[in-house]
Design a protein around this motif. Structure first.
Motif, PDB file in Angstrom:
ATOM      1  N   GLU A 133     -13.491 -85.180  36.162  1.00 53.52           N
ATOM      2  CA  GLU A 133     -14.300 -84.160  36.831  1.00 53.52           C
ATOM      3  C   GLU A 133     -14.851 -83.160  35.814  1.00 53.52           C
ATOM      4  OE1 GLU A 133     -15.101 -84.196  39.890  1.00 53.52           O
ATOM      5  OE2 GLU A 133     -13.629 -85.425  40.936  1.00 53.52           O
ATOM      6  N   ALA A 134     -14.007 -82.722  34.889  1.00 48.54           N
ATOM      7  CA  ALA A 134     -14.438 -81.751  33.885  1.00 48.54           C
ATOM      8  C   ALA A 134     -15.478 -82.345  32.941  1.00 48.54           C
ATOM      9  CB  ALA A 134     -13.235 -81.251  33.104  1.00 48.54           C
ATOM     10  N   LEU A 135     -15.285 -83.580  32.534  1.00 43.32           N
ATOM     11  CA  LEU A 135     -16.246 -84.227  31.640  1.00 43.32           C
ATOM     12  C   LEU A 135     -17.618 -84.328  32.284  1.00 43.32           C
ATOM     13  CD1 LEU A 135     -14.030 -87.073  30.135  1.00 43.32           C
ATOM     14  CD2 LEU A 135     -14.972 -85.095  28.913  1.00 43.32           C
ATOM     15  N   ALA A 136     -17.647 -84.635  33.583  1.00 40.86           N
ATOM     16  CA  ALA A 136     -18.929 -84.727  34.288  1.00 40.86           C
ATOM     17  C   ALA A 136     -19.612 -83.375  34.338  1.00 40.86           C
ATOM     18  CB  ALA A 136     -18.699 -85.264  35.696  1.00 40.86           C
ATOM     19  N   MET A 137     -18.836 -82.298  34.508  1.00 44.38           N
ATOM     20  CA  MET A 137     -19.418 -80.969  34.618  1.00 44.38           C
ATOM     21  C   MET A 137     -19.951 -80.447  33.292  1.00 44.38           C
ATOM     22  SD  MET A 137     -17.264 -78.771  37.345  1.00 44.38           S
ATOM     23  CE  MET A 137     -15.757 -78.942  36.431  1.00 44.38           C
ATOM     24  N   LEU A 138     -19.305 -80.808  32.200  1.00 44.39           N
ATOM     25  CA  LEU A 138     -19.745 -80.324  30.895  1.00 44.39           C
ATOM     26  C   LEU A 138     -21.197 -80.688  30.610  1.00 44.39           C
ATOM     27  CD1 LEU A 138     -16.585 -81.029  28.709  1.00 44.39           C
ATOM     28  CD2 LEU A 138     -17.490 -78.801  29.391  1.00 44.39           C
ATOM     29  N   SER A 139     -21.625 -81.830  31.137  1.00 47.13           N
ATOM     30  CA  SER A 139     -23.009 -82.255  30.910  1.00 47.13           C
ATOM     31  C   SER A 139     -24.016 -81.418  31.693  1.00 47.13           C
ATOM     32  CB  SER A 139     -23.169 -83.737  31.286  1.00 47.13           C
ATOM     33  OG  SER A 139     -22.956 -83.926  32.678  1.00 47.13           O
ATOM     34  N   GLU A 140     -23.533 -80.637  32.660  1.00 44.83           N
ATOM     35  CA  GLU A 140     -24.419 -79.818  33.489  1.00 44.83           C
ATOM     36  C   GLU A 140     -24.637 -78.418  32.944  1.00 44.83           C
ATOM     37  OE1 GLU A 140     -23.406 -79.710  37.648  1.00 44.83           O
ATOM     38  OE2 GLU A 140     -22.301 -81.593  37.502  1.00 44.83           O
ATOM     39  N   ILE A 141     -23.876 -78.013  31.929  1.00 42.83           N
ATOM     40  CA  ILE A 141     -23.934 -76.633  31.458  1.00 42.83           C
ATOM     41  C   ILE A 141     -25.193 -76.384  30.645  1.00 42.83           C
ATOM     42  CG2 ILE A 141     -22.787 -74.893  30.036  1.00 42.83           C
ATOM     43  CD1 ILE A 141     -20.143 -76.260  30.692  1.00 42.83           C
ATOM     44  N   ASP A 142     -25.900 -75.314  30.985  1.00 44.61           N
ATOM     45  CA  ASP A 142     -27.068 -74.872  30.230  1.00 44.61           C
ATOM     46  C   ASP A 142     -26.564 -74.130  28.994  1.00 44.61           C
ATOM     47  OD1 ASP A 142     -29.304 -73.651  29.168  1.00 44.61           O
ATOM     48  OD2 ASP A 142     -30.081 -72.936  31.086  1.00 44.61           O
ATOM     49  N   PRO A 143     -26.808 -74.642  27.787  1.00 43.58           N
ATOM     50  CA  PRO A 143     -26.270 -73.993  26.588  1.00 43.58           C
ATOM     51  C   PRO A 143     -26.807 -72.590  26.369  1.00 43.58           C
ATOM     52  CG  PRO A 143     -27.892 -75.669  26.002  1.00 43.58           C
ATOM     53  CD  PRO A 143     -27.625 -75.836  27.467  1.00 43.58           C
ATOM     54  N   ARG A 144     -27.918 -72.225  27.029  1.00 40.60           N
ATOM     55  CA  ARG A 144     -28.468 -70.878  26.876  1.00 40.60           C
ATOM     56  C   ARG A 144     -27.761 -69.864  27.762  1.00 40.60           C
ATOM     57  NH1 ARG A 144     -34.342 -71.461  28.869  1.00 40.60           N
ATOM     58  NH2 ARG A 144     -33.125 -72.350  30.600  1.00 40.60           N
ATOM     59  N   ASP A 145     -27.027 -70.341  28.735  1.00 36.62           N
ATOM     60  CA  ASP A 145     -26.468 -69.479  29.768  1.00 36.62           C
ATOM     61  C   ASP A 145     -24.994 -69.208  29.505  1.00 36.62           C
ATOM     62  OD1 ASP A 145     -25.707 -68.126  32.004  1.00 36.62           O
ATOM     63  OD2 ASP A 145     -26.309 -69.676  33.439  1.00 36.62           O
ATOM     64  N   ALA A 146     -24.668 -67.923  29.188  1.00 40.79           N
ATOM     65  CA  ALA A 146     -23.293 -67.552  28.883  1.00 40.79           C
ATOM     66  C   ALA A 146     -22.367 -67.769  30.070  1.00 40.79           C
ATOM     67  CB  ALA A 146     -23.227 -66.089  28.431  1.00 40.79           C
ATOM     68  N   GLY A 147     -22.928 -67.758  31.282  1.00 37.35           N
ATOM     69  CA  GLY A 147     -22.105 -67.945  32.466  1.00 37.35           C
ATOM     70  C   GLY A 147     -22.133 -69.359  33.002  1.00 37.35           C
ATOM     71  N   GLY A 148     -22.698 -70.287  32.218  1.00 38.53           N
ATOM     72  CA  GLY A 148     -22.891 -71.641  32.711  1.00 38.53           C
ATOM     73  C   GLY A 148     -21.623 -72.384  33.035  1.00 38.53           C
ATOM     74  N   LEU A 149     -20.584 -72.203  32.217  1.00 41.81           N
ATOM     75  CA  LEU A 149     -19.330 -72.927  32.438  1.00 41.81           C
ATOM     76  C   LEU A 149     -18.739 -72.593  33.799  1.00 41.81           C
ATOM     77  CD1 LEU A 149     -16.968 -74.695  31.520  1.00 41.81           C
ATOM     78  CD2 LEU A 149     -15.972 -72.658  30.451  1.00 41.81           C
ATOM     79  N   MET A 150     -18.595 -71.309  34.094  1.00 43.56           N
ATOM     80  CA  MET A 150     -17.973 -70.928  35.354  1.00 43.56           C
ATOM     81  C   MET A 150     -18.858 -71.233  36.553  1.00 43.56           C
ATOM     82  SD  MET A 150     -15.020 -70.355  34.766  1.00 43.56           S
ATOM     83  CE  MET A 150     -14.670 -70.076  36.494  1.00 43.56           C
ATOM     84  N   SER A 151     -20.156 -71.276  36.350  1.00 43.48           N
ATOM     85  CA  SER A 151     -21.056 -71.624  37.449  1.00 43.48           C
ATOM     86  C   SER A 151     -20.819 -73.046  37.933  1.00 43.48           C
ATOM     87  CB  SER A 151     -22.524 -71.462  37.015  1.00 43.48           C
ATOM     88  OG  SER A 151     -22.825 -70.112  36.782  1.00 43.48           O
ATOM     89  N   VAL A 152     -20.654 -73.979  37.000  1.00 47.22           N
ATOM     90  CA  VAL A 152     -20.440 -75.361  37.417  1.00 47.22           C
ATOM     91  C   VAL A 152     -19.027 -75.551  37.962  1.00 47.22           C
ATOM     92  CG1 VAL A 152     -22.206 -76.336  35.904  1.00 47.22           C
ATOM     93  CG2 VAL A 152     -19.873 -76.112  35.049  1.00 47.22           C
ATOM     94  N   VAL A 153     -18.055 -74.800  37.418  1.00 45.07           N
ATOM     95  CA  VAL A 153     -16.699 -74.875  37.965  1.00 45.07           C
ATOM     96  C   VAL A 153     -16.683 -74.338  39.391  1.00 45.07           C
ATOM     97  CG1 VAL A 153     -14.355 -73.974  37.767  1.00 45.07           C
ATOM     98  CG2 VAL A 153     -15.547 -74.775  35.726  1.00 45.07           C
ATOM     99  N   ALA A 154     -17.388 -73.232  39.626  1.00 47.54           N
ATOM    100  CA  ALA A 154     -17.456 -72.664  40.970  1.00 47.54           C
ATOM    101  C   ALA A 154     -18.100 -73.633  41.951  1.00 47.54           C
ATOM    102  CB  ALA A 154     -18.242 -71.355  40.939  1.00 47.54           C
ATOM    103  N   LYS A 155     -19.128 -74.304  41.493  1.00 51.38           N
ATOM    104  CA  LYS A 155     -19.797 -75.289  42.339  1.00 51.38           C
ATOM    105  C   LYS A 155     -18.834 -76.409  42.725  1.00 51.38           C
ATOM    106  CE  LYS A 155     -23.761 -78.481  42.243  1.00 51.38           C
ATOM    107  NZ  LYS A 155     -24.891 -78.974  41.401  1.00 51.38           N
TER     108      LYS A 155
END
Length: 276
Positions: free
Chosen positions: A94-116
């Motif tokens: 699950e985590a590996l799939a989400m890592l591909s969704e993170i926008d590298p420009r967005d400091a809050g990207g990691l938690m956004s995909v985890v929240a989703k």
């Protein structure tokens, strides 16, 4: 969430989880704390409530085993925390799939995909401002004199301009010198931005902390604490303006004491438009 249901607090790094937990329990809330190995001390998260960083399915199972439905997520969850001493990054599928969704420009990207992902799993994510109102900055002086109308107008005008820009998210902080934006927060964080202004700021400079244009009120509200004041003292900045109602104040008494001892003015300004 019913009044008698337990709240699950997922704790990241920093001082915020511990202070949030203390406030919630003082208010009589039933709070059960969960976290990741190496990110929080055992004084905050008991060993049996920790999972390895990246083991999302294990976390979800742990939450369900304790009947948790509503979650409050607080603290730092920057991707670089995987390199912290004691933290073992062991991503499941699950985590590996989400890592591909993170926008590298967005400091809050990691938690956004985890929240989703957590929402998809059936958990309700609570808003930080609704559960921690006692920690939010209000309008007016926190320490030192209140802002002049000219100071407040320049802050709100600059914030409005940054929020309406088409570039990557500006983060949650910027610096004004002579009414002009001279620095904008990136993934390195507020304190790094402030220290990067050494030699470019003076007594009329204003460090501004505010919510993003599309702030997720469940995650990563802007926050200030004694560390913010310490960074400002290093570069000679003397004014800190924070958006009232959306900025968390960590260790308020220590922040006030440190600011007063160094002549740093801290004040809250009314929200610049309805960003909720």
């Amino acid at each position: 969430m019913s009044d008698d249901a337990a709240l699950g607090l997922i704790a990241g790094s920093g001082a915020l989880p511990g202070e949030a937990l203390a406030h919630l329990r003082k208010a009589g809330r039933d709070v059960r704390v969960f976290g990741f190995d190496g990110l929080c001390g055992p004084d905050i998260v008991p060993a049996e409530s920790c999972t390895r960083l990246g083991q999302l399915s294990a976390l979800a199972s742990l939450l369900r085993s304790q009947g948790i439905v509503t979650l409050l997520i607080v603290g730092g969850f920057d991707p670089t925390l995987a390199d912290s001493p004691g933290a073992t990054f062991d991503p499941d599928d699950e985590a590996l799939a989400m890592l591909s969704e993170i926008d590298p420009r967005d400091a809050g990207g990691l938690m956004s995909v985890v929240a989703k992902w957590l929402s998809k799993e059936g958990f309700e994510l609570a808003r930080q401002d609704e559960w921690l109102p006692m920690m939010l900055a209000g309008v007016g002086s926190i320490t030192g004199s209140a802002p002049t109308s000219r100071e407040e107008e320049s802050v709100v005008r600059a914030l409005t301009t940054l929020r309406s820009g088409s570039e990557a998210p500006f983060g949650q902080a910027f610096v004004l010198a002579n009414g002009k934006v001279v620095a904008v927060e990136d993934k390195a964080g507020t304190d790094a931005m402030i220290r990067g202004c050494a030699g470019r700021v003076g007594t009329q400079s204003v460090v501004v902390k505010a919510s993003r244009a599309e702030q997720d009120w469940r995650l990563d509200l802007p926050a200030i604490g004694p560390g913010t004041i310490a960074a400002m003292r290093e570069v000679g900045a003397t004014v800190l303006a924070v958006e009232a109602g959306s900025t968390l104040v960590i260790d308020r008494q220590e922040l006030k004491s440190l600011a007063e001892s160094t002549g740093i003015r801290v004040w809250g300004f009314a929200p610049a438009g309805d960003v909720r």
